[in-house]
Design an enzyme around this catalytic site. Sequence first.
Site, PDB file in Angstrom:
ATOM      1  N   TYR A 170       0.843  -1.205   0.000  1.00 39.37           N
ATOM      2  CA  TYR A 170       0.000   0.000   0.000  1.00 39.37           C
ATOM      3  C   TYR A 170       0.880   1.259   0.000  1.00 39.37           C
ATOM      4  O   TYR A 170       0.594   2.224  -0.711  1.00 39.37           O
ATOM      5  CB  TYR A 170      -0.919  -0.029   1.221  1.00 39.37           C
TER       6      TYR A 170
HETATM    7  N1  LIG Z   1      -9.146   6.187   5.599  1.00 39.57           N
HETATM    8  C1  LIG Z   1      -7.847   6.482   5.714  1.00 39.57           C
HETATM    9  O1  LIG Z   1      -7.288   6.504   6.823  1.00 39.57           O
HETATM   10  C2  LIG Z   1      -7.033   6.809   4.501  1.00 39.57           C
HETATM   11  C3  LIG Z   1      -5.739   7.285   4.721  1.00 39.57           C
HETATM   12  C4  LIG Z   1      -4.948   7.592   3.623  1.00 39.57           C
HETATM   13  C5  LIG Z   1      -5.451   7.424   2.349  1.00 39.57           C
HETATM   14  N2  LIG Z   1      -6.704   6.950   2.168  1.00 39.57           N
HETATM   15  C6  LIG Z   1      -7.170   6.789   0.796  1.00 39.57           C
HETATM   16  O2  LIG Z   1      -8.390   7.476   0.613  1.00 39.57           O
HETATM   17  C7  LIG Z   1      -9.194   6.796  -0.356  1.00 39.57           C
HETATM   18  C8  LIG Z   1     -10.552   6.509   0.218  1.00 39.57           C
HETATM   19  O3  LIG Z   1     -10.397   5.707   1.370  1.00 39.57           O
HETATM   20  P1  LIG Z   1     -11.572   5.435   2.415  1.00 39.57           P
HETATM   21  O4  LIG Z   1     -10.936   5.382   3.733  1.00 39.57           O
HETATM   22  O5  LIG Z   1     -12.702   6.362   2.191  1.00 39.57           O
HETATM   23  O6  LIG Z   1     -11.961   3.939   1.996  1.00 39.57           O
HETATM   24  P2  LIG Z   1     -13.336   3.122   2.062  1.00 39.57           P
HETATM   25  O7  LIG Z   1     -12.918   1.696   2.129  1.00 39.57           O
HETATM   26  O8  LIG Z   1     -14.230   3.679   3.093  1.00 39.57           O
HETATM   27  O9  LIG Z   1     -13.990   3.425   0.626  1.00 39.57           O
HETATM   28  C9  LIG Z   1     -13.325   3.034  -0.539  1.00 39.57           C
HETATM   29  C10 LIG Z   1     -14.329   2.951  -1.673  1.00 39.57           C
HETATM   30  O10 LIG Z   1     -13.593   2.530  -2.849  1.00 39.57           O
HETATM   31  C11 LIG Z   1     -14.358   1.521  -3.506  1.00 39.57           C
HETATM   32  N3  LIG Z   1     -13.479   0.666  -4.292  1.00 39.57           N
HETATM   33  C12 LIG Z   1     -12.590  -0.257  -3.834  1.00 39.57           C
HETATM   34  N4  LIG Z   1     -12.006  -0.875  -4.868  1.00 39.57           N
HETATM   35  C13 LIG Z   1     -12.513  -0.322  -5.995  1.00 39.57           C
HETATM   36  C14 LIG Z   1     -12.298  -0.545  -7.379  1.00 39.57           C
HETATM   37  N5  LIG Z   1     -11.452  -1.493  -7.824  1.00 39.57           N
HETATM   38  N6  LIG Z   1     -12.980   0.219  -8.266  1.00 39.57           N
HETATM   39  C15 LIG Z   1     -13.848   1.155  -7.838  1.00 39.57           C
HETATM   40  N7  LIG Z   1     -14.111   1.387  -6.553  1.00 39.57           N
HETATM   41  C16 LIG Z   1     -13.439   0.652  -5.638  1.00 39.57           C
HETATM   42  C17 LIG Z   1     -15.056   0.770  -2.386  1.00 39.57           C
HETATM   43  O11 LIG Z   1     -16.187   0.046  -2.860  1.00 39.57           O
HETATM   44  C18 LIG Z   1     -15.425   1.903  -1.436  1.00 39.57           C
HETATM   45  O12 LIG Z   1     -16.702   2.441  -1.739  1.00 39.57           O
HETATM   46  C19 LIG Z   1      -8.416   5.535  -0.728  1.00 39.57           C
HETATM   47  O13 LIG Z   1      -7.692   5.779  -1.911  1.00 39.57           O
HETATM   48  C20 LIG Z   1      -7.470   5.339   0.432  1.00 39.57           C
HETATM   49  O14 LIG Z   1      -6.297   4.649   0.066  1.00 39.57           O
HETATM   50  C21 LIG Z   1      -7.504   6.635   3.222  1.00 39.57           C
END
Ligand SMILES: NC(=O)c1ccc[n+]([C@@H]2O[C@H](COP(=O)([O-])OP(=O)(O)OC[C@H]3O[C@@H](n4cnc5c(N)ncnc54)[C@H](O)[C@@H]3O)[C@@H](O)[C@H]2O)c1
Length: 241
Positions: A148
């Site tokens: 990741y």
């Molecule tokens: N939550 C955190 O702490 C955090 C920290 C740093 C970065 N991020 C990044 O922020 C973004 C959103 O994260 P989040 O925490 O809201 O995650 P989440 O798991 O709550 O939501 C992610 C969404 O992406 C969708 N998804 C997954 N794989 C997919 C695919 N192949 N095609 C289309 N949609 C897909 C899922 O169905 C879900 O609705 C991500 O890129 C994550 O890496 C999150």
Amino acid sequence: MSVTYDFAGKTAIVTGGSRGIGRAVANGLAQWGADVWIWDADPLPTDETRSRTVDVTRAADIRAALSEIVAEAGRVDILVNNAGYLGSYLSFEAFDPAEWQRIIGVNLIGTFEVTQQILPIMRKAGSGRIVNMGSLAGKEGLPNLAAYSAASAGVIAFTKALSREVCDTEIRVNCVAPGPIDTDLIRRLGNEVVSDMIGASPLKRLGAVEEVAALVLWLCSDASSFNTGAVFDMSGGRARY
Ligand SMILES: NC(=O)c1ccc[n+]([C@@H]2O[C@H](COP(=O)([O-])OP(=O)(O)OC[C@H]3O[C@@H](n4cnc5c(N)ncnc54)[C@H](O)[C@@H]3O)[C@@H](O)[C@H]2O)c1
């Protein structure tokens, strides 16, 4: 002071917009007038936006969903590459190669796939806003999240490279690098890991999805015009550079 935006007449795509950060971004863009399309592998129905089943790793899904938008609106002004998959929290030695393929596939290759299909539309218009969701992991390199971290570092480098390729236009390409934000993605790691993350945060809490969305909205707006190829921390003070 409350902040207002005017996204009326703009068409926006938010990948992974059914949950978490993406959902807050999609709702925010819609609140200020954008016509918002959510592309998610597992979409949920919403009132303010339209959702389509799109796996960002599948070029054919993207093509089909994009042709609908082109037929209806003929434009894409805003792209938020937010779909993400954290994968297992495991030492690299214990990692299953199929799992790291998926992590790189969704977070990095998915960003390539979507961007490459949408960029010609923005280039033709001469303008646009692309916001890529990276992570603090991509800057620090977090143990037990090696794949990741690598995917996220790739998103950061891609943002910088692409931004320079479109500098002759009004297209702006930026990246947001959140630390732990309170979503399902982070809660899946379990209470112990989440507590450690909170302990490592100078602000001693998880971020809220609305806080990330506020930054993304600004980057999508005309107010952000001189930033491109930049990486914006959203880490509660944890990021050091
Ligand atoms: N939550 C955190 O702490 C955090 C920290 C740093 C970065 N991020 C990044 O922020 C973004 C959103 O994260 P989040 O925490 O809201 O995650 P989440 O798991 O709550 O939501 C992610 C969404 O992406 C969708 N998804 C997954 N794989 C997919 C695919 N192949 N095609 C289309 N949609 C897909 C899922 O169905 C879900 O609705 C991500 O890129 C994550 O890496 C999150």
